[in-house]
Design an enzyme around this catalytic site. Structure first.
Site, mmCIF file in Angstrom:
data_model
loop_
_atom_site.group_PDB
_atom_site.id
_atom_site.type_symbol
_atom_site.label_atom_id
_atom_site.label_comp_id
_atom_site.label_asym_id
_atom_site.label_seq_id
_atom_site.Cartn_x
_atom_site.Cartn_y
_atom_site.Cartn_z
ATOM 1 N N HIS A 97 9.347 2.904 -3.019
ATOM 2 C CA HIS A 97 8.949 4.319 -2.974
ATOM 3 C C HIS A 97 8.935 4.868 -4.400
ATOM 4 O O HIS A 97 9.739 4.465 -5.246
ATOM 5 C CB HIS A 97 9.938 5.101 -2.097
ATOM 6 C CG HIS A 97 9.483 6.502 -1.840
ATOM 7 N ND1 HIS A 97 9.672 7.515 -2.768
ATOM 8 C CD2 HIS A 97 8.820 7.057 -0.796
ATOM 9 C CE1 HIS A 97 9.145 8.630 -2.286
ATOM 10 N NE2 HIS A 97 8.625 8.382 -1.092
ATOM 11 N N GLU A 169 0.721 6.317 -1.880
ATOM 12 C CA GLU A 169 1.357 7.618 -2.093
ATOM 13 C C GLU A 169 1.198 8.013 -3.552
ATOM 14 O O GLU A 169 2.050 7.668 -4.385
ATOM 15 C CB GLU A 169 2.846 7.530 -1.765
ATOM 16 C CG GLU A 169 3.146 7.191 -0.329
ATOM 17 C CD GLU A 169 4.472 7.792 0.095
ATOM 18 O OE1 GLU A 169 4.456 8.620 0.990
ATOM 19 O OE2 GLU A 169 5.500 7.448 -0.491
HETATM 20 C C1 PEP Z 1 7.157 10.646 0.639
HETATM 21 O O1 PEP Z 1 7.924 10.878 -0.300
HETATM 22 O O2 PEP Z 1 7.121 9.522 1.160
HETATM 23 C C2 PEP Z 1 6.311 11.727 1.095
HETATM 24 C C3 PEP Z 1 5.211 11.420 1.673
HETATM 25 O O3 PEP Z 1 6.766 13.013 0.846
HETATM 26 P P1 PEP Z 1 6.065 14.415 1.231
HETATM 27 O O4 PEP Z 1 5.374 14.230 2.566
HETATM 28 O O5 PEP Z 1 7.207 15.366 1.308
HETATM 29 O O6 PEP Z 1 5.107 14.700 0.154
#
Ligand code: PEP
Length: 255
Positions: A97, A169
């Site tokens: 992550h 992400e």
């Molecule tokens: C994450 O950190 O995996 C994430 C998707 O956070 P958020 O949805 O809060 O942006």
């Protein structure tokens, strides 16, 4: 394009909820959940409640994930949790992550060992990849994704690559990092195309079509549907919006 017939909706509760709040929220999700066939709902709570939730949720409609694992199976590693310890409590684990990479300094050399350790312990690794805002602004998204895919998967045998789930992400889209904004549909379409094209280049067409690719970054009930409709997106990784059971349920409904 994706040939995966599954959709994953994964909640990442980070360090947002206390143990009691986590149990309450997970049970509230399970109680009201109506999922379509082929939709996997997964919650990554604090490791402190994995055992309790594994017992309370049972092997039903909500699965569990660890937020992180260490790659050694046992030994003198203060504060760490091994994949083999998580085995039996959860079926998934997040790996790499962006908060692990950029707050705790995890490198691809750690991440690839964690991905391999997860599979050794029969956990599905959810390998998180994504560029920072500076990397995006410098036009480096493609190279970053290539490095993180290769860096994360290079310890696996070819026949195991399809067992990994990839979560795209972009760091600039993750809430809690200041000035975050969700990815546009155009940017997401392009990044997912790049991810599948890199997988094709590295491991061949079949794997590039069969690996599940999720999106994460400021997903909420009101924008989940547009991300899920993007070609090649097989689900969502949801942070802060997933900590409220009703909002998480609305997101799941759209899968
Ligand atoms: C994450 O950190 O995996 C994430 C998707 O956070 P958020 O949805 O809060 O942006």
């Amino acid at each position: 394009m994706s040939k995966s017939n599954k959709k994953y909706i994964i909640a990442n509760w980070k360090m947002y909820l206390s143990p009691d709040e986590s149990v309450k929220a997970a049970l509230a999700v399970q109680k009201k959940l109506r999922v379509a066939r082929g939709v996997e709902v997964v919650i990554a709570p604090s490791a402190l409640v994995l055992r309790e939730l594994a017992a309370k949720l049972g092997k039903k409609n909500v699965k569990l994930a660890a937020q992180n694992i260490y790659w050694r199976d046992f030994g003198a590693f203060t504060g760490e949790i091994s994949a083999s310890e998580v085995h039996g409590l959860a079926e998934f684990t997040l790996v790499g992550h962006s908060e692990r990479r950029y707050v705790f300094g995890e490198q691809n050399r750690d991440i690839k060992k964690k991905v391999a350790a997860a599979l050794r312990s029969h956990l599905t690794p959810v390998l998180c990849i994504g560029e920072t805002r500076d990397e995006k602004d410098f036009g480096e998204t493609s190279e970053v994704l290539y490095d993180q895919i290769l860096g994360g998967l290079s310890e696996l045998a070819a026949e195991d690559i399809h067992k990994v789930v990839i979560a795209y992400e972009p760091v600039w889209a993750i809430s809690g990092n200041g000035n975050a904004r969700p990815c546009s549909v155009e940017d997401l379409t392009e990044s997912v195309r790049l991810i599948r094209s890199h997988l094709n280049h590295l491991y061949g067409k079949k794997i590039s079509e069969n690996v599940s690719v999720l999106y994460g970054g400021s997903v909420k009930a009101e924008n989940a549907g547009e991300f899920l409709a993007v070609d090649g997106v097989d689900g969502l990784l949801v942070g802060s919006a997933s900590t409220k059971a009703d909002e998480f349920l609305k997101i799941i409904e759209q899968a």
